[in-house]
Design a protein around this motif. Structure first.
Motif, PDB file in Angstrom:
ATOM      1  N   LEU A 152       1.045   6.829  -6.635  1.00  0.00           N
ATOM      2  CA  LEU A 152      -0.036   7.776  -6.917  1.00  0.00           C
ATOM      3  C   LEU A 152       0.412   9.220  -6.691  1.00  0.00           C
ATOM      4  O   LEU A 152      -0.041  10.131  -7.377  1.00  0.00           O
ATOM      5  N   ALA A 153       1.305   9.418  -5.715  1.00  0.00           N
ATOM      6  CA  ALA A 153       1.820  10.757  -5.430  1.00  0.00           C
ATOM      7  C   ALA A 153       2.989  11.096  -6.346  1.00  0.00           C
ATOM      8  O   ALA A 153       3.566  12.176  -6.237  1.00  0.00           O
ATOM      9  N   ARG A 154       3.333  10.182  -7.224  1.00  0.00           N
ATOM     10  CA  ARG A 154       4.443  10.339  -8.160  1.00  0.00           C
ATOM     11  C   ARG A 154       5.758  10.616  -7.426  1.00  0.00           C
ATOM     12  O   ARG A 154       6.523  11.496  -7.799  1.00  0.00           O
ATOM     13  N   LEU A 155       5.973   9.835  -6.363  1.00  0.00           N
ATOM     14  CA  LEU A 155       7.204   9.909  -5.590  1.00  0.00           C
ATOM     15  C   LEU A 155       8.038   8.668  -5.861  1.00  0.00           C
ATOM     16  O   LEU A 155       7.530   7.553  -5.843  1.00  0.00           O
ATOM     17  N   ARG A 156       9.316   8.863  -6.108  1.00  0.00           N
ATOM     18  CA  ARG A 156      10.205   7.721  -6.303  1.00  0.00           C
ATOM     19  C   ARG A 156      10.764   7.358  -4.934  1.00  0.00           C
ATOM     20  O   ARG A 156      11.447   8.160  -4.303  1.00  0.00           O
TER      21      ARG A 156
ATOM     22  N   THR B 248       0.832  -1.205   0.000  1.00  0.00           N
ATOM     23  CA  THR B 248       0.000   0.000   0.000  1.00  0.00           C
ATOM     24  C   THR B 248       0.863   1.250   0.000  1.00  0.00           C
ATOM     25  O   THR B 248       0.555   2.222  -0.683  1.00  0.00           O
ATOM     26  N   VAL B 249       1.953   1.225   0.766  1.00  0.00           N
ATOM     27  CA  VAL B 249       2.871   2.375   0.791  1.00  0.00           C
ATOM     28  C   VAL B 249       3.474   2.583  -0.588  1.00  0.00           C
ATOM     29  O   VAL B 249       3.586   3.715  -1.076  1.00  0.00           O
ATOM     30  N   ARG B 250       3.840   1.502  -1.246  1.00  0.00           N
ATOM     31  CA  ARG B 250       4.390   1.592  -2.602  1.00  0.00           C
ATOM     32  C   ARG B 250       3.352   2.202  -3.556  1.00  0.00           C
ATOM     33  O   ARG B 250       3.670   3.049  -4.377  1.00  0.00           O
ATOM     34  N   ARG B 251       2.090   1.792  -3.411  1.00  0.00           N
ATOM     35  CA  ARG B 251       1.013   2.326  -4.271  1.00  0.00           C
ATOM     36  C   ARG B 251       0.760   3.804  -3.991  1.00  0.00           C
ATOM     37  O   ARG B 251       0.581   4.586  -4.908  1.00  0.00           O
ATOM     38  N   VAL B 252       0.757   4.197  -2.721  1.00  0.00           N
ATOM     39  CA  VAL B 252       0.560   5.608  -2.361  1.00  0.00           C
ATOM     40  C   VAL B 252       1.688   6.455  -2.939  1.00  0.00           C
ATOM     41  O   VAL B 252       1.455   7.525  -3.497  1.00  0.00           O
ATOM     42  N   ALA B 253       2.911   5.972  -2.841  1.00  0.00           N
ATOM     43  CA  ALA B 253       4.050   6.701  -3.408  1.00  0.00           C
ATOM     44  C   ALA B 253       3.900   6.826  -4.923  1.00  0.00           C
ATOM     45  O   ALA B 253       4.178   7.878  -5.498  1.00  0.00           O
TER      46      ALA B 253
END
Length: 95
Positions: free
Chosen positions: A14-18, A7-12
């Motif tokens: 969606l926020a376009r954070l690498r 989920t953390v990977r998905r949130v990152a």
């Protein structure tokens, strides 16, 4: 509520954070800590507590919602380097 690594990977994403794989556990712990604070705040009984900011309906005077020119055209144009009538004059740019 608790977040897992996926989920953390998905949130990152969606926020376009690498986020590097090595940083995922730390970020997961931080986000879970934040969500824990939010759960604590939601558990507080605020029934009958007046807001501390924003006043109330009696403190806010409503005004008519209308479009105006502001009435300060001369003040706005006073420092214009160049003006044409009631407008700012700018050099023509053609490429």
């Amino acid at each position: 509520m608790s977040l897992d690594t996926a989920t953390v990977r998905r949130v990152a994403s969606l926020a376009r954070l690498r986020v590097e794989e090595a940083d995922l556990p730390r970020l997961e712990a931080e986000l879970n800590g934040i969500l824990g604070w939010i759960e604590q705040l939601q558990a507080v009984d605020t029934q009958g507590v007046e807001p501390m900011a924003g006043g109330g309906a009696e403190a806010l005077r409503m005004r008519e919602d209308r479009v105006t020119d502001g009435g300060i055209q001369e003040k706005v144009l006073a420092n214009a380097p160049d003006r044409a009538d009631a407008f700012f004059a700018v050099p023509k740019v053609v490429e």
